[in-house]
Design an enzyme around this catalytic site. Structure first.
Site, mmCIF file in Angstrom:
data_model
loop_
_atom_site.group_PDB
_atom_site.id
_atom_site.type_symbol
_atom_site.label_atom_id
_atom_site.label_comp_id
_atom_site.label_asym_id
_atom_site.label_seq_id
_atom_site.Cartn_x
_atom_site.Cartn_y
_atom_site.Cartn_z
ATOM 1 C CG LEU A 181 2.576 70.614 99.749
ATOM 2 C CD1 LEU A 181 2.328 71.192 101.204
ATOM 3 C CD2 LEU A 181 3.904 70.146 99.301
ATOM 4 N N GLY B 107 -2.834 71.790 105.005
ATOM 5 C CA GLY B 107 -3.782 70.728 105.322
ATOM 6 C C GLY B 107 -5.256 70.886 104.741
ATOM 7 C CE1 TYR C 292 -7.871 67.991 109.271
ATOM 8 C CE2 TYR C 292 -9.240 67.397 111.345
ATOM 9 C CZ TYR C 292 -8.240 68.433 110.598
ATOM 10 O OH TYR C 292 -7.583 69.116 111.110
ATOM 11 C CE LYS D 99 -4.514 67.763 109.956
ATOM 12 N NZ LYS D 99 -3.136 68.343 109.613
#
Length: 286
Positions: free
Chosen positions: A43, A72, A156, A160
């Site tokens: 992905l 993720g 990160y 998010k």
């Protein structure tokens, strides 16, 4: 009635726990992962996302009842942005038509965000993501990565934060809510994984995590506890939750933000109470 769910990142962690729980409840689960699964796809690339969508549609026959975009990364690398934001959004865009065609009439979608949305982020990167400008976002991410892991660590939370903002932006639109699809996010606190076990093995490591991610209610999470929330969010029982990031974090959100989600922009009250009037009638103290 059995439903068909798609779970990305299904080979480990929260994804595996969610896939197992949904399957245990009698549902069909199509697992997507970069290493193993019903659909194997990367992905982090546009082509990989197309492959994932095509593979899922082939497996499902064009109809699915729920998507859990969970895959993720938490590495200080640009790939974290590619997977966490563009991977999740691209997959959901690609599978939306199959959700609309859901034979159950109760399509659902959820993404895995993080309590790291509450941490400092790189604003230009977040804005590039939310604007859908993958080329610019990846250039920014590559530059941050090149500055070393201490700087790259911001990738990160930035990815998010962008993901939760995207959910909040698009969930109430005709594309999602208007099509009868509740779209929401979960934001876990610290979930026990092999990597986390190393950090919590020492008093110093535990103190560092406690300072950054306070979890006064029951401490660290198990993947199964997050899976239980996800399973409800993608169930027919969830009829009206729309665009929310649900913090399943043992209280981190509450400790770190307090009441500011309501109080920061409250206008002055124009309604007086008997208590106010009594106080105003008191003589001024000398």
């Amino acid at each position: 009635m059995s439903r068909t769910y798609v779970v990305t990142g299904a080979a480990s962690g929260i994804g595996r726990a969610t896939a197992n729980l949904l399957a245990h409840r009698g549902n069909r689960v199509i697992g997507v992962d970069v290493r193993s699964g019903d659909v194997v796809a990367d992905l982090s690339t546009p082509q990989g996302r197309e492959d994932a969508v095509e593979g899922v549609l082939d497996e499902a026959g064009g109809r699915i009842d729920g998507v859990v975009a969970n895959a993720g990364l938490s590495l200080p690398t640009a790939a974290t942005v590619a997977v966490n934001y563009f991977g999740a959004v691209g997959l959901l865009h690609g599978l939306r038509s199959a959700l609309v065609a859901a034979s159950s009439g109760a399509p659902r979608a959820v993404v895995t965000s993080s309590m790291a949305t509450l941490m400092p982020v790189h604003a230009p990167l977040v804005e590039a993501c939310v604007a859908g400008d993958e080329e610019r976002a990846m250039l920014i991410a590559a530059d941050l990565e090149a500055q070393g892991p201490q700087v790259g660590a911001i990738l990160y939370p930035s990815s998010k934060r962008a993901l939760s903002r995207w959910v909040r932006r698009v969930a109430p639109t005709a594309t999602w809510a208007g099509a009868g699809i509740p779209l929401n996010a979960v934001a876990p606190g610290i979930v026990r994984t092999p990597m986390v076990e190393e950090l919590i093995a020492t008093e110093e490591g535990r103190a560092g995590l406690e300072a950054a991610v306070p979890m006064p209610l029951h401490g660290y999470l198990e993947a199964q506890q997050v899976a239980a929330l996800i399973a409800w969010l993608v169930s027919p029982e969830n009829t009206h939750l729309c665009g929310q990031t649900v913090y399943v974090d043992g209280g981190s959100d509450v400790v770190l933000r307090g009441e500011d989600v309501w109080s920061w922009n409250d206008p002055p009250s124009t309604v007086s109470t008997p208590h106010d009037e009594a106080r105003e009638s008191q003589p001024a103290s000398s």
